[in-house]
Design a protein around this motif. Structure first.
Motif, mmCIF file in Angstrom:
data_model
loop_
_atom_site.group_PDB
_atom_site.id
_atom_site.type_symbol
_atom_site.label_atom_id
_atom_site.label_comp_id
_atom_site.label_asym_id
_atom_site.label_seq_id
_atom_site.Cartn_x
_atom_site.Cartn_y
_atom_site.Cartn_z
ATOM 1 N N LYS A 50 0.826 -1.207 0.000
ATOM 2 C CA LYS A 50 0.000 0.000 0.000
ATOM 3 C C LYS A 50 0.859 1.255 0.000
ATOM 4 O O LYS A 50 0.579 2.225 -0.713
ATOM 5 C CB LYS A 50 -0.919 0.004 1.228
ATOM 6 C CG LYS A 50 -1.794 1.243 1.343
ATOM 7 C CD LYS A 50 -2.643 1.184 2.606
ATOM 8 C CE LYS A 50 -3.463 2.469 2.767
ATOM 9 N NZ LYS A 50 -4.258 2.443 4.024
ATOM 10 N N ALA A 51 1.958 1.228 0.774
ATOM 11 C CA ALA A 51 2.841 2.400 0.847
ATOM 12 C C ALA A 51 3.547 2.658 -0.480
ATOM 13 O O ALA A 51 3.830 3.802 -0.833
ATOM 14 C CB ALA A 51 3.858 2.214 1.958
ATOM 15 N N LEU A 52 3.848 1.576 -1.210
ATOM 16 C CA LEU A 52 4.552 1.717 -2.487
ATOM 17 C C LEU A 52 3.590 1.916 -3.652
ATOM 18 O O LEU A 52 4.031 2.123 -4.789
ATOM 19 C CB LEU A 52 5.417 0.482 -2.747
ATOM 20 C CG LEU A 52 6.554 0.243 -1.750
ATOM 21 C CD1 LEU A 52 7.264 -1.067 -2.044
ATOM 22 C CD2 LEU A 52 7.549 1.399 -1.778
ATOM 23 N N GLY A 53 2.291 1.851 -3.387
ATOM 24 C CA GLY A 53 1.294 2.020 -4.434
ATOM 25 C C GLY A 53 0.709 3.411 -4.455
ATOM 26 O O GLY A 53 1.263 4.376 -3.927
ATOM 27 N N ASN A 54 -0.469 3.496 -5.048
ATOM 28 C CA ASN A 54 -1.132 4.803 -5.200
ATOM 29 C C ASN A 54 -1.863 5.233 -3.943
ATOM 30 O O ASN A 54 -2.316 6.383 -3.863
ATOM 31 C CB ASN A 54 -2.114 4.750 -6.380
ATOM 32 C CG ASN A 54 -1.399 4.506 -7.705
ATOM 33 O OD1 ASN A 54 -0.285 4.972 -7.912
ATOM 34 N ND2 ASN A 54 -2.046 3.760 -8.599
#
Length: 284
Positions: A174-178
């Motif tokens: 989630k942190a590395l996504g949008n």
């Protein structure tokens, strides 16, 4: 106490004199009166020398210790089995300065690091004065005595996930996504488990994850190996530790089996119930 001088690149082979020495002093590459204890191990010596120039040495850049011989810088020549611990440094260098030479050019990196530190300081001041929840910025642990390799960051992220639970993997994805949220409590808790309290942003979260992956997968194991190497090398005089095959056979011989455990039992039960109890226990 002695002087410790950090050189700016791997191609420097001569003792800096006159203007060059003045430049090093003025720019913080010389540490005067460095106290080095004789009881320090090799790992502690290297760690303390690195810590003296913590702001100058980028993460992952290895150093080598050199000594001056007339106008030339050379590596100390040690007998087999000897290491540069505190005692050896005192004996070899005596009153001579200690030179540290990096394996990479660090002058340009130092300049950019100073600029980034100033920008980060200004950003932290803004965060501290805002009503949002302020985050304390703490540096990563000092497991830095290893050559950094960022050629495969995606692979390092994948291996880092193997250290995480299913829930933590979801938080990282989630942190590395949008859906990145810098105030996500789960993300902040995940970073804190790795002793990283740097305030995450959309621009630095990828760098933070790469640093944590390198810390867990490369730096920590290498640090442990460096600390254990002097101890394990001293055990090579014993036959079971001379080759990998001998060590495997040694552990196989020590592997417990039912027969070995039973043979280790020592008891003198009285005839009757006690004898029957012992035989029943052995059968299990």
């Amino acid at each position: 106490m002695r002087d410790v001088i950090l050189l700016t690149g791997p191609d420097i082979n001569s003792v800096p004199r006159q203007a060059k020495r003045v430049w090093l002093v003025e720019n913080g590459f010389v540490m005067s009166g460095f106290q080095l204890q004789k009881e320090w191990s090799k790992c502690v010596v290297e760690a303390c020398l690195r810590e003296a120039f913590e702001e100058k040495i980028p993460v992952g850049v290895d150093l080598e210790i050199l000594m001056p011989v007339h106008s030339t810088l050379v590596k100390p020549t040690l007998a087999p089995g000897q290491v540069l611990n505190g005692v050896m440094v005192h004996r070899i260098f005596k009153e001579k300065p200690i030179y540290l030479r990096p394996f990479e050019e660090i002058y340009d990196v130092c300049c950019s690091s100073v600029k980034k530190s100033r920008e980060a300081s200004q950003e932290n001041d803004l965060v501290a004065t805002s009503p949002k929840k302020a985050q304390v910025q703490v540096k990563l642990p000092k497991y830095q005595n290893v050559q950094m390799n960022w050629r495969h960051p995606a692979s390092m992220r994948m291996f880092l996930k193997s250290y995480l639970s299913v829930h933590e993997r979801g938080v990282l994805d989630k942190a590395l996504g949008n859906d990145f949220d810098p105030r996500d409590d789960d993300l902040l808790e995940l970073l804190s488990t790795f002793k990283c309290y740097k305030s995450p942003t959309k621009t630095n979260i990828l760098t933070i994850v790469h640093e944590l992956a390198h810390q867990e997968l490369v730096q920590k194991p290498r640090y442990i190996v460096d600390c254990l190497a002097p101890i394990l090398n001293g055990m090579r005089v014993y036959t079971p530790f001379q080759t990998l095959h001998d060590l495997q056979q040694f552990y196989l011989a020590k592997k417990p089996t039912v027969k070995k455990v039973i043979n280790l039992l020592s008891s003198n039960p009285a005839p009757g119930a006690e004898q029957n109890s012992l035989e029943h226990f052995k059968s299990l």
